[in-house]
Scaffold this active site. Structure first.
Site, PDB file in Angstrom:
ATOM      1  N   HIS A 191       7.815  19.680  35.817  1.00 20.23           N
ATOM      2  CA  HIS A 191       8.856  18.715  36.181  1.00 20.23           C
ATOM      3  C   HIS A 191      10.160  19.393  36.600  1.00 20.23           C
ATOM      4  O   HIS A 191      11.092  18.731  37.025  1.00 20.23           O
ATOM      5  CB  HIS A 191       9.063  17.713  35.043  1.00 20.23           C
ATOM      6  CG  HIS A 191       7.976  16.670  35.023  1.00 20.23           C
ATOM      7  ND1 HIS A 191       8.216  15.332  34.924  1.00 20.23           N
ATOM      8  CD2 HIS A 191       6.634  16.788  35.142  1.00 20.23           C
ATOM      9  CE1 HIS A 191       7.082  14.669  34.959  1.00 20.23           C
ATOM     10  NE2 HIS A 191       6.102  15.532  35.087  1.00 20.23           N
ATOM     11  N   SER A 193       5.683  18.815  41.790  1.00 20.60           N
ATOM     12  CA  SER A 193       4.289  19.111  42.108  1.00 20.60           C
ATOM     13  C   SER A 193       4.170  19.770  43.473  1.00 20.60           C
ATOM     14  O   SER A 193       4.954  19.504  44.377  1.00 20.60           O
ATOM     15  CB  SER A 193       3.475  17.816  42.115  1.00 20.60           C
ATOM     16  OG  SER A 193       3.461  17.239  40.843  1.00 20.60           O
ATOM     17  N   LYS A 208      -2.996   5.571  41.210  1.00 18.20           N
ATOM     18  CA  LYS A 208      -4.000   6.480  41.762  1.00 18.20           C
ATOM     19  C   LYS A 208      -4.710   7.232  40.625  1.00 18.20           C
ATOM     20  O   LYS A 208      -5.924   7.438  40.682  1.00 18.20           O
ATOM     21  CB  LYS A 208      -3.330   7.474  42.721  1.00 18.20           C
ATOM     22  CG  LYS A 208      -4.343   8.161  43.644  1.00 18.20           C
ATOM     23  CD  LYS A 208      -3.653   9.109  44.614  1.00 18.20           C
ATOM     24  CE  LYS A 208      -4.640   9.855  45.471  1.00 18.20           C
ATOM     25  NZ  LYS A 208      -4.927   9.203  46.742  1.00 18.20           N
ATOM     26  N   ASP A 209      -3.947   7.626  39.602  1.00 21.00           N
ATOM     27  CA  ASP A 209      -4.574   8.282  38.449  1.00 21.00           C
ATOM     28  C   ASP A 209      -5.535   7.342  37.733  1.00 21.00           C
ATOM     29  O   ASP A 209      -6.569   7.773  37.213  1.00 21.00           O
ATOM     30  CB  ASP A 209      -3.503   8.775  37.467  1.00 21.00           C
ATOM     31  CG  ASP A 209      -2.844  10.070  37.937  1.00 21.00           C
ATOM     32  OD1 ASP A 209      -3.414  10.724  38.839  1.00 21.00           O
ATOM     33  OD2 ASP A 209      -1.780  10.433  37.401  1.00 21.00           O
ATOM     34  N   GLU A 230     -22.648  28.247  26.308  1.00 22.96           N
ATOM     35  CA  GLU A 230     -22.476  26.986  27.007  1.00 22.96           C
ATOM     36  C   GLU A 230     -22.176  27.279  28.478  1.00 22.96           C
ATOM     37  O   GLU A 230     -21.646  28.339  28.820  1.00 22.96           O
ATOM     38  CB  GLU A 230     -21.328  26.194  26.378  1.00 22.96           C
ATOM     39  CG  GLU A 230     -21.585  25.819  24.935  1.00 22.96           C
ATOM     40  CD  GLU A 230     -22.482  24.609  24.783  1.00 22.96           C
ATOM     41  OE1 GLU A 230     -23.714  24.771  24.912  1.00 22.96           O
ATOM     42  OE2 GLU A 230     -21.968  23.512  24.534  1.00 22.96           O
TER      43      GLU A 230
END
Lengths: 428, 186
Positions: free
Chosen positions: A217, A221, A245-246, A289
């Site tokens: 922040h 971005s 959108k998220d 894994e």
């Protein structure tokens, strides 16, 4: 406004009273409400939020599982079976926690891939990137120790193999391993400390995630074009545009999550871990894994014990210096034709490493692993530093709005009213 | 959504008192979120309930044959003590005698299945201590039953509260005589 109180813009008297004394609502409004966000995100920018949600799922399910789990070699396996059979919805929480770990790594791999493709690690976001690598390493440690807790065959032998990696350190290696174990083999003291750390580390991750987001922040971005927003016409408020959108991504994520939990709960695990740990019998084929396989392949590609360990840890550590290895000023690989192809090869090569990590360590597989290891490191240490000097990038667009809105931006100029932005958003 | 009219309709404010599409969206979203949070919270809350293996241990068989008249034993049931007392004729008589002003009025006949056997939960109804009176040497309080050392509650030979801060008689658990010499509690 009284002296010493924060100047709150909230009207609700209760919210206002709190906000004047502790401006959390102002902070939320600033960082997640009006926060100016590049208007051209694609769905790759969902994965940070998804990782955050996944972390919360892991902590919530983990805390409740810990209420039923017994960290003792005589009871651990049975207590996990009790969770599966006797505890109400215990199966759901356990499968959510187990598959949540798989999903967490899938999400974070895509998140990292996004950062590498769009050059999100470049100035001024180097520290943001480094904090991300720290989170990734903490996640791997947490996942490894969590995998030991059910005390199945793979838990035990995975723990044995991974802790033994440290014995490769010259002189003090064997001592370090003894201190990791709290004894002379993986045993009850090991299980106890792994449980303690497995509970602790997720909260350390929360702390580093907070710093990661705080750093984000400050710089803002990155975006698919890799150019900085030049003004309000290039950004949108985070809410409602990116909360919406998220949310689309969250619905898809929950769909995949549900599919795993309810239809393929054990598909990503290993059958040997349903056998209680036996220190006298090693399973025929030890495989970590899937999310560790690429690094495991690098470990096995090197014929020397210490060399293998160094390269394996080096494969992750190289990410720390990535911002300085990539000498190109252009962030997004959309405008770097050669880097784009190189990164595509790197991506395929990473998948090859993952695949070969699950194969037996002899014959042709060793050769493939060795070639892939060379390609992995060559990308970071040779290709990226050289391309910055050799490559001629494509011309960058003048601004985000110009690139996204095309002729409309040049016609209208300035901020676009809300209704008109709906369409170009879908294209982004 | 069926309503796919001009996008302007979605955001432009309408006349006061009108319900806008945005109101509808907010309401449905909130409702959906509440249901989702509840649905997610439910399994978490349910994991805190007694698990199947805990419930499986919910009944206890007790052999009462070796308990001589005047003696009592304490057995564990669901992690709590249960008093099983083989009452003497004098104790039964004392329990059956009419008592005025009981704090928690109850007939002895309603508290036992067979007069000589008294089965009660050995937990004081005040704050959960275990009253004294099981062993012959114990203090049994003024009424020959049990005496709680924590805050001085006196219980009689029927396990009824007679004096002290406890609000209720000692609870009688569910039990059945599976034979003349054994009972199943729970």
């Amino acid at each position: 406004m009284a002296i010493g109180l924060h100047d709150s813009s909230f009207k609700n008297p209760v919210i206002r009273w709190v906000d004047q004394r502790l401006p959390v609502f102002t902070m939320i409004q600033k960082e997640y409400g009006t926060f100016p966000t590049p208007r051209n995100f694609n769905y790759f920018w969902n994965f940070g939020a998804l990782a955050m949600i996944n972390l919360m799922v892991m902590i919530a399910t983990g805390v409740f599982l810990a209420m039923h789990y017994t960290a003792h070699i005589d009871y651990a396996f049975d207590s996990v079976e009790r969770i599966m059979r006797d505890v109400e919805y215990g199966w759901l929480l356990r499968y959510a926690h187990m598959n949540g770990a798989h999903l967490f790594f899938a999400i974070v791999f895509i998140h990292i891939w996004r950062g590498m493709y769009y050059g999100s690690y470049k100035a001024p976001r180097e520290l943001l990137w480094i904090l991300g690598v720290v989170i990734f390493i903490l996640m791997m440690a947490t996942a490894f120790m969590g995998y030991v807790l059910p005390w199945g065959q793979m838990s035990f032998w995975g723990a044995t193999v991974i802790t033994n990696l440290f014995s490769a350190i010259p002189f003090i290696g064997p001592e370090i391993v003894t201190y990791l174990w709290g004894g002379f083999s993986v045993d009850n003291p090991t299980l106890n400390r792994f449980f303690s750390l497995h509970f602790l580390l997720p909260f350390v991750i929360v702390g580093v995630v907070f710093l990661h987001v705080a750093a984000l922040h400050i710089t803002g971005s990155n975006n698919p074009l890799g150019i900085e927003p030049k003004g309000p016409q290039d950004t949108l408020p985070f809410h409602p545009y990116y909360t919406a959108k998220d949310s689309v991504g969250v619905v898809a994520y929950l769909g995949v999550f549900a599919l795993l939990i309810f239809f393929f709960p054990t598909a990503l695990g290993h059958a040997d871990n349903f056998i209680p740990a036996n220190p006298l019998v090693t399973p025929e084929h030890i495989v970590p894994e899937w999310y560790f396989l690429a690094f495991y392949a690098i470990l096995r590609a090197v014929p020397d014990k210490l060399g293998g360990v160094i390269l394996m840890f080096g494969a992750i550590a190289v990410l720390f210096v990535l911002p300085w290895l990539d000498t190109s000023k252009v962030r997004s690989m959309r405008f770097r034709p050669l880097a784009r192809i190189s990164f595509l090869i790197f991506t395929v090569n990473f998948l090859v490493l993952t695949w070969v990590g699950a194969m037996p360590a002899d014959g042709i597989y060793v050769t493939i692993a060795q070639i892939s290891t060379i390609i992995y490191f060559a990308y970071f240490l040779v290709v990226l530093p050289a391309l910055g000097k050799l490559e001629r990038p494509l011309p960058l667009p003048e601004s985000i709005s110009q690139a996204v809105l095309g002729h409309r931006a040049t016609m209208g100029g300035g901020p676009i009213p809300g209704a008109a932005t709906a369409k170009p958003m879908e294209k982004a | 959504m069926a309503d796919s009219a001009a996008p302007m309709g979605a955001t432009s404010p309408t006349k006061a008192g009108d319900v806008t599409k945005r109101d509808f969206l907010k309401l449905t979203t909130t409702a959906f979120a509440v249901v989702t949070v509840g649905a997610i919270a439910w399994p978490f809350i349910r994991t805190l309930a007694p698990a199947a293996d805990v419930l499986a241990l919910a009944s206890t068989d007790v052999d009462i044959d070796p308990i001589a008249e005047g003696m009592a034993i304490t057995v564990m049931w669901r992690g709590k003590p249960v008093f099983v007392r083989h009452r003497t004729a004098a104790e039964i008589e004392a329990a059956r005698a009419p008592v005025p002003n009981l704090p928690d009025p109850q007939e002895d006949a309603d508290r036992v299945q067979r007069p000589e056997w008294l089965v009660v939960l050995g937990i004081c109804t005040h704050l959960g201590c275990v009253p004294l009176g099981q062993r012959p040497a114990d203090q049994r309080g003024e009424f020959g039953g049990w005496f709680c050392p924590c805050h001085g509650s006196h219980y009689d030979t029927s396990g009824r509260i007679r004096r002290g801060p406890a609000p209720r008689n000692l609870d009688v658990p569910e039990y059945t005589f599976t034979s003349d010499t054994s009972i199943r509690i729970g």
